[in-house]
Scaffold this motif. Structure first.
Motif, PDB file in Angstrom:
ATOM      1  N   ASP A 130      -3.243   3.155   7.415  1.00  0.00           N
ATOM      2  CA  ASP A 130      -1.945   3.565   7.979  1.00  0.00           C
ATOM      3  C   ASP A 130      -1.150   2.378   8.527  1.00  0.00           C
ATOM      4  O   ASP A 130      -0.121   2.561   9.157  1.00  0.00           O
ATOM      5  CB  ASP A 130      -2.176   4.590   9.097  1.00  0.00           C
ATOM      6  CG  ASP A 130      -2.831   5.850   8.565  1.00  0.00           C
ATOM      7  OD1 ASP A 130      -2.161   6.578   7.821  1.00  0.00           O
ATOM      8  OD2 ASP A 130      -4.023   6.065   8.859  1.00  0.00           O
ATOM      9  N   TRP A 131      -1.648   1.187   8.301  1.00  0.00           N
ATOM     10  CA  TRP A 131      -0.964  -0.039   8.747  1.00  0.00           C
ATOM     11  C   TRP A 131      -0.602   0.037  10.232  1.00  0.00           C
ATOM     12  O   TRP A 131       0.526  -0.247  10.636  1.00  0.00           O
ATOM     13  CB  TRP A 131       0.282  -0.317   7.899  1.00  0.00           C
ATOM     14  CG  TRP A 131      -0.057  -0.684   6.484  1.00  0.00           C
ATOM     15  CD1 TRP A 131      -0.542   0.151   5.531  1.00  0.00           C
ATOM     16  CD2 TRP A 131       0.024  -1.985   5.871  1.00  0.00           C
ATOM     17  NE1 TRP A 131      -0.785  -0.538   4.364  1.00  0.00           N
ATOM     18  CE2 TRP A 131      -0.424  -1.848   4.531  1.00  0.00           C
ATOM     19  CE3 TRP A 131       0.446  -3.243   6.302  1.00  0.00           C
ATOM     20  CZ2 TRP A 131      -0.479  -2.918   3.642  1.00  0.00           C
ATOM     21  CZ3 TRP A 131       0.413  -4.303   5.404  1.00  0.00           C
ATOM     22  CH2 TRP A 131      -0.052  -4.139   4.100  1.00  0.00           C
ATOM     23  N   ASP A 139       4.456  -6.598   6.421  1.00  0.00           N
ATOM     24  CA  ASP A 139       4.337  -5.222   6.892  1.00  0.00           C
ATOM     25  C   ASP A 139       4.063  -4.305   5.707  1.00  0.00           C
ATOM     26  O   ASP A 139       3.867  -4.776   4.579  1.00  0.00           O
ATOM     27  CB  ASP A 139       5.578  -4.803   7.684  1.00  0.00           C
ATOM     28  CG  ASP A 139       6.839  -4.849   6.834  1.00  0.00           C
ATOM     29  OD1 ASP A 139       6.719  -4.935   5.581  1.00  0.00           O
ATOM     30  OD2 ASP A 139       7.931  -4.800   7.400  1.00  0.00           O
ATOM     31  N   GLU A 140       4.083  -3.010   5.953  1.00  0.00           N
ATOM     32  CA  GLU A 140       3.704  -2.079   4.891  1.00  0.00           C
ATOM     33  C   GLU A 140       4.597  -2.249   3.665  1.00  0.00           C
ATOM     34  O   GLU A 140       4.170  -2.074   2.534  1.00  0.00           O
ATOM     35  CB  GLU A 140       3.774  -0.641   5.431  1.00  0.00           C
ATOM     36  CG  GLU A 140       3.038   0.325   4.543  1.00  0.00           C
ATOM     37  CD  GLU A 140       2.831   1.688   5.203  1.00  0.00           C
ATOM     38  OE1 GLU A 140       3.252   1.874   6.358  1.00  0.00           O
ATOM     39  OE2 GLU A 140       2.249   2.559   4.536  1.00  0.00           O
ATOM     40  N   LYS A 174      -5.869  -5.359   3.481  1.00  0.00           N
ATOM     41  CA  LYS A 174      -5.267  -4.742   4.673  1.00  0.00           C
ATOM     42  C   LYS A 174      -5.217  -3.221   4.521  1.00  0.00           C
ATOM     43  O   LYS A 174      -5.598  -2.463   5.433  1.00  0.00           O
ATOM     44  CB  LYS A 174      -3.859  -5.325   4.886  1.00  0.00           C
ATOM     45  CG  LYS A 174      -3.001  -4.597   5.901  1.00  0.00           C
ATOM     46  CD  LYS A 174      -3.436  -4.839   7.326  1.00  0.00           C
ATOM     47  CE  LYS A 174      -2.489  -4.141   8.311  1.00  0.00           C
ATOM     48  NZ  LYS A 174      -3.028  -4.126   9.673  1.00  0.00           N
ATOM     49  N   ALA A 175      -4.758  -2.773   3.366  1.00  0.00           N
ATOM     50  CA  ALA A 175      -4.607  -1.318   3.157  1.00  0.00           C
ATOM     51  C   ALA A 175      -5.973  -0.625   3.181  1.00  0.00           C
ATOM     52  O   ALA A 175      -6.077   0.540   3.573  1.00  0.00           O
ATOM     53  CB  ALA A 175      -3.892  -1.055   1.838  1.00  0.00           C
ATOM     54  N   PRO A 219       0.610  -4.669  12.628  1.00  0.00           N
ATOM     55  CA  PRO A 219       1.218  -4.818  11.302  1.00  0.00           C
ATOM     56  C   PRO A 219       2.204  -5.987  11.244  1.00  0.00           C
ATOM     57  O   PRO A 219       2.835  -6.324  12.244  1.00  0.00           O
ATOM     58  CB  PRO A 219       1.942  -3.477  11.100  1.00  0.00           C
ATOM     59  CG  PRO A 219       2.122  -2.916  12.471  1.00  0.00           C
ATOM     60  CD  PRO A 219       0.968  -3.408  13.288  1.00  0.00           C
ATOM     61  N   ARG A 256      -2.969  -7.844   0.683  1.00  0.00           N
ATOM     62  CA  ARG A 256      -2.358  -6.551   1.027  1.00  0.00           C
ATOM     63  C   ARG A 256      -3.311  -5.391   0.695  1.00  0.00           C
ATOM     64  O   ARG A 256      -3.359  -4.400   1.401  1.00  0.00           O
ATOM     65  CB  ARG A 256      -1.008  -6.401   0.319  1.00  0.00           C
ATOM     66  CG  ARG A 256      -0.010  -7.440   0.838  1.00  0.00           C
ATOM     67  CD  ARG A 256       1.354  -7.340   0.196  1.00  0.00           C
ATOM     68  NE  ARG A 256       1.933  -6.018   0.289  1.00  0.00           N
ATOM     69  CZ  ARG A 256       2.421  -5.464   1.400  1.00  0.00           C
ATOM     70  NH1 ARG A 256       2.396  -6.155   2.519  1.00  0.00           N
ATOM     71  NH2 ARG A 256       2.926  -4.256   1.383  1.00  0.00           N
TER      72      ARG A 256
END
Ligand SMILES: Cc1cc2nc3c(=O)[nH]c(=O)nc-3n(C[C@H](O)[C@H](O)[C@H](O)COP(=O)(O)OP(=O)(O)OC[C@H]3O[C@@H](n4cnc5c(N)ncnc54)[C@H](O)[C@@H]3O)c2cc1C
Ligand code: SF4
Ligand code: SF4
Length: 1014
Positions: free
Chosen positions: A553-554, A564-565, A547-548, A558, A544
């Protein structure tokens, strides 16, 4: 031909073509206007396009925001930059063949396959290739073939899937025993980052990382900082938690990063992007390293009484260094036996075969290939006698007990290709069940070390037994990747619950055996949920964080890989079929659907594998001509099936009987029946189209064009009665324009030439058959279809001559001619049923009296053989169907040529068969009899000619018809044959009208060549 000799590249650009592959209902016009101003590529946010991209080959369905077809990296960057500002997700997409749901999202889809599919170049010094993300792997390899090199990752659907998709999923295929996954061949990528920055990632010395990394810098610098963090802080956890397997594509590709750093002293962020499923960056171009093409291959298909025996044999077989070991189990083989395409292979297997292992070897010479098979057989099945000799000094490689029962060997290319084709069609074959219970993919690609495979399968079976279901086990046994698809009904809550429980328990099993939850197809929506359990909290959090960093801003696809966020992922959400699924066709089906589990069973049969978007040689000859001609998703069988199902289950607001829906979605299907044969699941779009057209006629009446073409027999009869005046009238200047303006018949088309003396009249005038009924062994009713009777009379005469030369007594009946085909192809079901009923009433008693029924026109023969059974039921129609033949099929099937005395000169013929006969697998007969008559025949593996009955006569379909015809003309251009022959009258018309086909008038029907050879 008048104006359109060179059709436009895209048939829809023809001014007469009133279709644009989309609907008039456009979502977010503001967004469309903005994006159109930013990009050169097409922007489509209409309801049809969105629905077309709502599914892939998985069990999921999510409506995208819209679709952009970028033409350049600048287009991609512009879309990303715009979307990140508006907080709109973006999803890169290739062939859409993914199985885990990673190619569907509520996002702006970027379709790379359409326009960003170029080959950029080959670097001979480095032996690398560079290509755009949308090139199919097959096209890439076509470009490389001349150099004796290939892009080695070989996912089964390599002619449908693209380089960007292969990188996105970190694909590999049956040959991962000898090759790496996609990551192993990545040298560099051009990539659009989540803020729209365009950059290139390639090899970086680990010592140089510090200079590139800056956690407060721009996005690229922050990415390098994240790479440093991974190497510095997560190395131990990566070593601990990543399985020690060649085949693991779940999670982010940390283990490759670490391996490169440790073994090469350098890292390549391109390789971290591999398998990231479009979540970290968007690849626009890639430079890939290559492998030599093997000189020779050989295949041994070992058979077993039980799949566990087969699994126990995998580890000892691997000692022989095969290039592939693939398993097919009893469920797979039983379903393959039910397909027209693979029945012959399954029938080769000894009785009682439960499972097989397809073992392939690469070698430098044919002798070496045979010897490798012989060595294998000497070890794993010593009682068998292989074609080659084992090496004299071949050691007894293993001392494991023998499990195999028999072996089939394949050395020639065709036989090997046929074995492989069956194996690679595994998923579509399994999904050919028309019931609500299907073999869904969601834990279909676990990877397990070969030595544990047998125990794993036993444990897996226990889980399935507990839940009262079963699965099929097939695919890449060598590297331990089994495609396992439990049978479940996802339309029931219980089925969905079972799916989740199976996935949960199998994840535990995978951990226990040191395997991977995804050895091939990726995480997507199906497996992301299990990554936390599989990798543990620390790596999950690290995923995560990665990814971030890449996508603050995902917005890049996503939900996949690490949730997801908010960290959520639920495999039971967004299912294509779920307990809330509803279906309402909106009309009562008029045809017989008993064999397809009802009209609904057929409407829901397509599972989106994209088989219908592939190459001719891999997909099958015919399916799908419109997709091949125009490269549009809505023109593929998959596109049409998705649209039809969506219109009937409410996902598309349109009524399937709306004019626009029919016009854009159904009308461009030429009804060739190619999908009925070539789709491995047997989707029959031609029949679905007939049903929908019929329902539309019931609701809205019949259009003038449909009425005109539905009454072909009456028109031809009239033209014949007034010939030659009618021929003179139709050739008058302006007559073609009038026909186009009033009825919609393309001005470019020549209307058929009417014959005053019909076939029937000619036959009566000559006094009937020259062979008397008592003197003949067989008697035939030669049924005069309207084209043959009123226009192509010479073909009918040739048929009479040939049949009589074969000693057959012939009659041409007065009371049967038109089979109903022209009306049926316009969806006039009631009228056709009436015709069928009348014909069957006349013909059934004649059949009982020993008459055989023969048409020279293939589509009419198939009408009786197959379509009548969809219209009528009972013994009479069945006996008519069973005793109806095309003329070549009749002559060949009963070997009637033996007494005919053909003596052809050896002239070479290119044979273009008729799609309807191909669909019924009756097309080979013409080739058989022409060859025995002395011709040198090259059967073309051709698709529809583009005329498709009356389709190509329509003004708005003329350019599509020509674009389809181009494919056939291209094949003819590549053929050395002197003459082209075709049994279909519309195919002959199409070829005869083309300036680029070397033929005087129209090409002959095969029966005319037979008559010539008498
Ligand atoms: C019958 C069948 C057999 C299959 N056999 C195999 C097999 O043997 N081996 C195997 O590995 N897979 C197999 N697959 C799965 C799939 O076909 C492959 O993974 C294939 O390589 C995906 O390519 P695609 O073009 O369809 O990608 P898509 O499905 O369109 O995309 C795949 C992923 O890549 C991402 N992506 C696409 N383009 C880009 C880009 N330009 N930049 C960044 N990310 C991008 C997408 O967002 C998505 O997450 C099979 C599928 C089917 C239906
Ligand atoms: S029509 Fe057949 S080949 Fe095409 S996607 Fe559907 S199931 Fe696959
Ligand atoms: S009938 Fe022919 S044109 Fe129509 S979907 Fe099937 S293959 Fe394509």
């Amino acid at each position: 031909m008048a104006t359109h000799d060179i059709p436009p590249d895209d048939p829809a650009d023809d001014p007469d073509a009133n279709y644009d592959y989309g609907s008039d209902s456009v979502e977010r016009p503001d967004l469309v206007a903005d994006l159109r101003a930013l990009v050169d590529g097409d922007v489509r946010f209409d309801s049809y396009t969105r629905q077309l991209y709502a599914t892939d080959a998985s069990i999921y369905e999510v409506l995208p925001v819209g679709v952009v077809f970028p033409t350049s990296t600048a287009d991609v960057a512009a879309v990303v930059e715009y979307c990140v500002e508006g907080g709109i997700p973006v999803l890169p997409r290739g062939g859409g063949t993914s199985l885990a749901g990673q190619t569907v999202n509520e996002a702006v889809v970027l379709d790379f396959k359409h326009d960003m599919d170029g080959f950029v170049g080959f670097d001979p010094a480095k032996e690398t290739a560079r290509a755009q993300a949308g090139i199919t792997l097959a096209e890439l390899n076509d470009e490389l073939a001349a150099h004796g090199l290939k892009y080695a990752p070989d996912p089964a659907w390599g002619d449908k899937s693209v380089l960007g998709g292969a990188i996105g999923n970190n694909s590999t295929g049956a040959h991962s025993l000898v090759y790496e996954k996609a990551d192993g061949y990545l040298e560099s990528v051009e990539v659009v980052l989540a803020d729209g920055t365009v950059t290139t990632f390639g090899w970086v010395d680990t010592d140089d990382l510090a200079g590139l990394a800056d956690s407060d810098g721009d996005l690229e610098a922050r990415i390098y900082a994240e790479v440093r963090r991974l190497l510095d802080e997560e190395a131990d956890e990566i070593r601990e938690r990543f399985p020690d397997l060649k085949r693991n594509v779940s999670g982010f590709n940390y283990d490759r990063l670490l391996e490169d750093a440790e073994e090469r002293g350098e890292v390549n962020v391109a390789r971290l992007l591999a398998g990231s499923e479009g979540t970290l960056g968007i690849v626009t171009e890639a430079e890939v390293s290559l492998e030599p093409v093997p000189e020779e291959t050989a295949v041994a298909m070992l058979t077993y009484d039980d799949v566990i025996d087969a699994m126990r044999d995998v580890a000892p077989i691997l000692e022989h260094d095969p290039s592939a070991v693939e398993v097919m189990d009893d469920v797979f083989l039983d379903l393959a036996r039910d397909t027209d395409e693979f029945r012959d292979v399954v029938d080769l297997l000894p009785e009682g075969t439960d499972s097989t292992l397809l073992v392939e070897f690469y070698a430098d010479t044919p002798e070496a290939a045979r010897q490798q098979v012989a060595d294998l057989v000497a070890d794993r099945l010593p009682t068998a006698t292989p074609a080659g000799d084992p090496a004299e000094d071949a050691p007894d490689v293993t001392d494991d007990p023998v499990h195999a029962v028999d072996v089939l060997e394949a050395y020639d290319d065709d036989r090997q290709a046929h074995f492989w084709k069956m194996r690679k069609a595994g998923l579509p074959i399994l999904l050919s069940r028309t019931s609500d219970e299907k073999h869904w993919p969601y834990i279909e690609d676990t990877a397990i070390p070969a030595e544990h495979l047998a125990d794993y399968v036993e444990d897996f079976r226990e889980i399935l037994d507990d839940l009262d279901t079963f699965a099929s086990y097939y695919a890449h046994a060598g590297p331990g990747v089994l495609h396992i698809r439990p049978l479940l009904n996802l339309k029931e809550a219980e089925g969905v619950a079972k799916m989740e429980e199976i996935a949960d328990r199998v994840t535990d099993l995978v951990v226990e055996y040191g395997g991977s939850v995804s050895g091939e197809h990726g995480d997507g929506r199906a497996r992301t949920q299990w990554n936390r359990k599989f990798y543990g909290d620390e790596l999950w959090d690290s995923f995560r964080q990665t990814k971030a960093t890449f996508d603050p801003d995902w917005i890049l696809n996503p939900g996949q890989v690490c949730g997801d966020e908010a960290g959520e992922s639920d495999m039971t959400q967004n299912l294509r079929f779920d307990p809330n699924y509803e279906f309402d066709a909106g009309f009562d089906p008029a045809l017989n659907w008993d064999n397809e589990n009802g009209f609904r069973g057929m409407t829901e049969l397509c599972h989106g594998c994209a088989g219908c978007t592939g190459y001719q040689e891999t997909t099958g000859g015919v399916m799908c001509p419109t997709y091949r001609a125009a490269d549009e998703e809505v023109l593929s069988t998959r596109g049409r099936a998705n649209m039809l199902r969506s219109a009937m289950n409410g996902n598309l607001p349109d009524d399937p009987l709306d004019d626009e829906f029919l016009h854009e979605v159904m009308d461009l299907c030429v009804g060739c029946k190619g999908c009925k044969l070539d789709c491995p699941s047997g989707v029959d779009m031609a029949k679905l189209k007939t049903e929908v057209k019929h329902a539309h006629h019931q609701e809205d009446g019949v259009s003038l064009l449909d009425r005109v073409f539905g009454h072909t027999e009456d028109l031809l009869k009239l033209g014949s009665a007034f010939a030659p005046v009618s021929n003179w009238v139709t050739s008058l200047p302006g007559a073609d324009t009038l026909a186009e303006k009033t009825v919609g018949i393309a001005a470019e088309r020549d209307l058929p030439e009417f014959q005053r003396e019909t076939l029937r009249k000619w036959f009566d005038k000559r006094g009937g058959s020259t062979i008397s009924e008592p003197a003949a062994d067989r008697k035939v009713l030669l049924l005069p279809d309207p084209y043959t009777n009123y226009s192509k009379v010479d073909v009918g005469k040739a048929a009479v001559r040939v049949l009589e030369a074969a000693g057959v007594h012939v009659e041409i009946p007065d009371d049967v001619g038109d089979s109903g085909r022209p009306a049926y192809s316009r969806g006039l079901v009631n009228r056709t049923r009436e015709t069928a009923r009348e014909n069957v009433a006349v013909l059934a008693p004649r059949v009982r009296d020993g008459w055989d029924l023969v048409y020279v026109e293939p589509s009419d023969a198939v009408m009786l053989q197959s379509d009548y059974l969809d219209l009528l039921s009972g013994d009479d129609v069945e006996s008519v169907a069973a005793n109806a033949y095309g003329v070549c099929e009749y002559l060949d099937g009963f070997r009637l040529d033996e007494g005919a005395g053909f003596d052809a000169s050896g002239e070479s013929l290119a044979y273009h068969g008729h799609c309807h006969q191909k669909a019924e697998q009756r097309d080979h007969h013409a080739v058989g009899i022409l060859r025995r008559a002395g011709y040198d025949v090259e059967p073309l593996d051709s698709t529809c000619c583009g005329m498709a009955g009356s389709f190509g006569y329509e003004a708005e379909h003329y350019s599509m018809s020509q674009a389809i015809g181009d494919i056939l003309v291209g094949q003819l251009g590549a053929s050395d044959a002197e003459t082209v022959v075709a049994p279909g009258s519309s195919c002959r018309t199409q070829l005869g009208e083309r300036d680029d086909v070397d033929v005087d008038g129209e090409p002959p029907h095969p029966v005319e060549k037979l008559a010539e050879a008498l």
